[in-house]
Scaffold this motif. Structure first.
Motif, mmCIF file in Angstrom:
data_model
loop_
_atom_site.group_PDB
_atom_site.id
_atom_site.type_symbol
_atom_site.label_atom_id
_atom_site.label_comp_id
_atom_site.label_asym_id
_atom_site.label_seq_id
_atom_site.Cartn_x
_atom_site.Cartn_y
_atom_site.Cartn_z
ATOM 1 N N LEU A 146 0.784 -1.241 0.000
ATOM 2 C CA LEU A 146 0.000 0.000 0.000
ATOM 3 C C LEU A 146 0.819 1.297 0.000
ATOM 4 O O LEU A 146 0.257 2.366 0.228
ATOM 5 C CB LEU A 146 -0.966 0.010 1.195
ATOM 6 N N GLY A 147 2.119 1.243 -0.208
ATOM 7 C CA GLY A 147 2.886 2.484 -0.245
ATOM 8 C C GLY A 147 2.972 3.045 -1.656
ATOM 9 O O GLY A 147 2.900 2.298 -2.629
ATOM 10 N N VAL A 148 3.139 4.384 -1.767
ATOM 11 C CA VAL A 148 3.234 5.013 -3.085
ATOM 12 C C VAL A 148 4.660 4.915 -3.603
ATOM 13 O O VAL A 148 5.537 5.666 -3.194
ATOM 14 C CB VAL A 148 2.802 6.497 -3.044
ATOM 15 N N ARG A 149 4.893 3.954 -4.456
ATOM 16 C CA ARG A 149 6.173 3.818 -5.165
ATOM 17 C C ARG A 149 5.936 2.900 -6.355
ATOM 18 O O ARG A 149 4.946 2.168 -6.396
ATOM 19 C CB ARG A 149 7.266 3.225 -4.270
ATOM 20 N N SER A 150 6.853 2.924 -7.332
ATOM 21 C CA SER A 150 6.748 2.001 -8.460
ATOM 22 C C SER A 150 6.735 0.576 -7.941
ATOM 23 O O SER A 150 7.499 0.226 -7.042
ATOM 24 C CB SER A 150 7.952 2.165 -9.390
ATOM 25 N N THR B 203 9.118 10.870 -9.924
ATOM 26 C CA THR B 203 9.602 10.743 -8.548
ATOM 27 C C THR B 203 10.858 9.881 -8.492
ATOM 28 O O THR B 203 11.831 10.216 -7.797
ATOM 29 C CB THR B 203 8.500 10.150 -7.646
ATOM 30 N N ALA B 204 10.852 8.771 -9.259
ATOM 31 C CA ALA B 204 12.043 7.903 -9.289
ATOM 32 C C ALA B 204 13.249 8.680 -9.817
ATOM 33 O O ALA B 204 14.371 8.521 -9.323
ATOM 34 C CB ALA B 204 11.772 6.674 -10.159
ATOM 35 N N GLU B 205 13.007 9.556 -10.796
ATOM 36 C CA GLU B 205 14.105 10.347 -11.360
ATOM 37 C C GLU B 205 14.736 11.277 -10.322
ATOM 38 O O GLU B 205 15.955 11.383 -10.240
ATOM 39 C CB GLU B 205 13.608 11.175 -12.565
ATOM 40 N N VAL B 206 13.905 11.974 -9.506
ATOM 41 C CA VAL B 206 14.493 12.892 -8.516
ATOM 42 C C VAL B 206 15.132 12.117 -7.368
ATOM 43 O O VAL B 206 16.098 12.580 -6.758
ATOM 44 C CB VAL B 206 13.501 13.966 -7.984
ATOM 45 N N ARG B 207 14.620 10.902 -7.093
ATOM 46 C CA ARG B 207 15.260 10.073 -6.051
ATOM 47 C C ARG B 207 16.683 9.717 -6.479
ATOM 48 O O ARG B 207 17.613 9.744 -5.674
ATOM 49 C CB ARG B 207 14.442 8.797 -5.826
ATOM 50 N N LYS B 208 16.833 9.398 -7.781
ATOM 51 C CA LYS B 208 18.173 9.089 -8.296
ATOM 52 C C LYS B 208 19.127 10.267 -8.103
ATOM 53 O O LYS B 208 20.326 10.097 -7.953
ATOM 54 C CB LYS B 208 18.103 8.771 -9.802
#
Lengths: 357, 357
Positions: A146-150, B203-208
């Motif tokens: 249930l967490g917001v992530r890919s 979001t994945a891009e800014v995490r990187k």
């Protein structure tokens, strides 16, 4: 690539009422399934069509990582079958996947898998005029979290549904100037499930008003036309074909759109891909130069537009039976799909060469 | 309203490792399920948590009619339990439903159903400091049909997941100026699955790049701040609290946002809900007046922002331990949730009055 195949013992194909096929409600005997985990795709399997079991926390249902494509297979005159330009759908599928943070998929799984599936479900490709087998590849996130992530895991599937003759009634279009489908920097160019969910309410509202579909406009000025419901849009203005360009990333790069552009050019009709404002359409209509208008998409191939309503203004075009260019292109496109004329563009992926194979 | 209850014979609650709860991965013993068809909601049922069977053509997976809410239940000092402001989530759920072309749901099903479910799964509300039971109501389209139109059938469910202590590390924020989350006329104000799917890749891009979250900006000028990942955003500028207003319909009307605004006012801090430009933040920072910044949401209640990066410019704030206002409000909010101070606002929906009931 090895595809594990488990054939059904109980084909339902004899139950198909071929004279009253309803689009999208009946499914062929088999489906292709392929799972992604630990950073890679597993081996695809073809299994009997049937329900799947999911956890209520299935990531796709909560966080919308879900994409699809629409493709069609056509019965050929010699009894064989062919899929129309599936490699274009594969390319677009991977563009959708990339933007949604989902893994891309190989042509072996997507294209070879589709071809094998259509081969096995050959009996489901209808024979009747204007029918086809609609092919639906799709991918969704399968983490139970249930967490917001890919999601870390995904499921790719292909299911098939016989499609009846498309009743090509001219459509009445409402030009939308309050609700917005997509904006630069968003996901308008993808076939993400979320794009369609966002369109349901606005579309239902214009249906209540008596129109068939929405023509979306740009998010900034509500002035430049984008696309119609599930179709790209074309106008014939003063002998030239104009259609919105893809530069802003707000509209879908339709496979039928691409095919129609190619056929228009081949027929000597100049094609301009560029921004088209409502004002330009109103002006052209006043000057008697808005000659034809139509949508393009996998479902209807080409759907002719009878009128466009923008605020208080209704632009009514000539009877669509008099659309010289649109009717000519539509006939050519269908003739290629059904193998009635030479496939000069090499658009057909042959599945079965003839009934004898 | 009658709720049919089927209790599990095999509670898994003794398996819960209370000192290492991972958010969103374990689910309580029961779930609430309610189906919509023929234009109305059926009777809700509470059943053992478990998988559900779906057709691969499930409308929600293809056309994105899927919405959710996030709510929390807290263990109270007397051993009882309470849910924090669930009626606000019910109201927002119905706003999401309306915009997505989905049916609204009654407070009897949503609120009374939730209360009964939490009552039955009481043993799953953790006792430890800063823990809670995360409640996830959601609804998705269940037609087994491949055409683009609003589904005629839907499933509403509530599942619960124990939530461990939230590690409130200050966050490093990247101000997004190319990708866009929402635009006027779109679905930014809804908790639609599609909004989250669209945010995964950016979001994945800014995490990187080393940042924790995106601060989204407006679609038109990339100038006015919107919201952060899964949180609303607040700034303390020169002793006043400012937060983006909800007028454009592009950001979520957070329940924690609303609660924090009320507490700020109660504590004598002026609150301005209005457009906030990046330029204003940069200016305030230069002048030494950007005193605090934080996000608000159900997961973290309040999450303190350490720095904001916009293009080449990085605005670093004072150590978040020195955020006088934010720390005070966060303590008050948590004290209300855990029943440690008087619930003057009547924000808690009591489920069990004490362990004895």
């Amino acid at each position: 690539m090895e595809i594990k195949i488990s054939r059904t013992d109980n084909s339902r194909v004899h139950e198909l009422k071929r004279d009253e096929i309803v689009f999208g409600q009946e499914y062929a005997d088999h489906m292709l399934v392929c799972d992604y985990k630990d950073g890679q795709w597993g081996a695809p399997e073809i299994v009997p069509f049937g329900n799947i079991s999911i956890c209520p926390s299935l990531s796709a249902l909560h966080y919308g990582q879900s994409i699809f494509e629409g493709v069609k297979a056509y019965r050929q005159p010699n009894g064989g079958s062919a899929i129309f330009r599936p490699e274009k759908n594969w390319e677009r599928f991977n563009k959708s996947a990339q933007r949604l943070g989902m893994p891309e998929i190989s042509s072996e799984i997507f294209l070879d898998g589709m071809r094998e599936l259509i081969n096995i479900d050959d009996a489901w490709i209808p024979n009747e005029a204007d029918t086809s087998l609609y092919i639906r590849p799709f991918m969704f996130a399968t983490d139970e979290f249930l967490g917001v992530r890919s999601s870390f895991t995904y499921k790719f599937m292909i299911i098939n549904s016989p499609a009846g003759p498309y009743y090509n009634k001219p459509v009445s279009i409402y030009v939308q100037s309050s609700f917005v489908r997509a904006v630069q920097g968003g996901i308008g160019f993808t076939k993400a499930a979320g794009n369609y969910g966002a369109s349901m309410y606005p579309t239902a509202e214009v249906r209540k008003m008596g129109y068939d579909q929405i023509l979306w406009t740009d998010a900034f000025e509500h002035k430049y036309v984008q696309e119609i419901g599930t179709m790209n849009v074309f106008f014939i203005i003063d002998g030239k074909a104009v259609t919105p360009d893809l530069n802003a990333g707000t509209i879908l790069a339709g496979v039928t759109r691409d095919s129609v552009i190619a056929l228009l050019k081949e027929n000597g009709v100049p094609v301009e891909e560029r921004p088209i404002s409502i004002d330009e359409l109103v002006e052209a209509h006043k000057a008697g130069k808005l000659e034809e208008a139509f949508g393009t998409g996998t479902a209807a191939s080409m759907s002719f537009i009878q009128d466009l309503t923008y605020n208080e203004e209704k632009l009514t075009l000539k009877p669509t039976t008099e659309y010289t260019i649109a009717n000519k292109i539509k006939t050519q496109l269908d003739d290629i799909r059904y193998g009635r004329i030479e496939d000069k563009q090499n658009w057909l992926l042959k599945v079965k060469q003839s009934v004898l194979i």
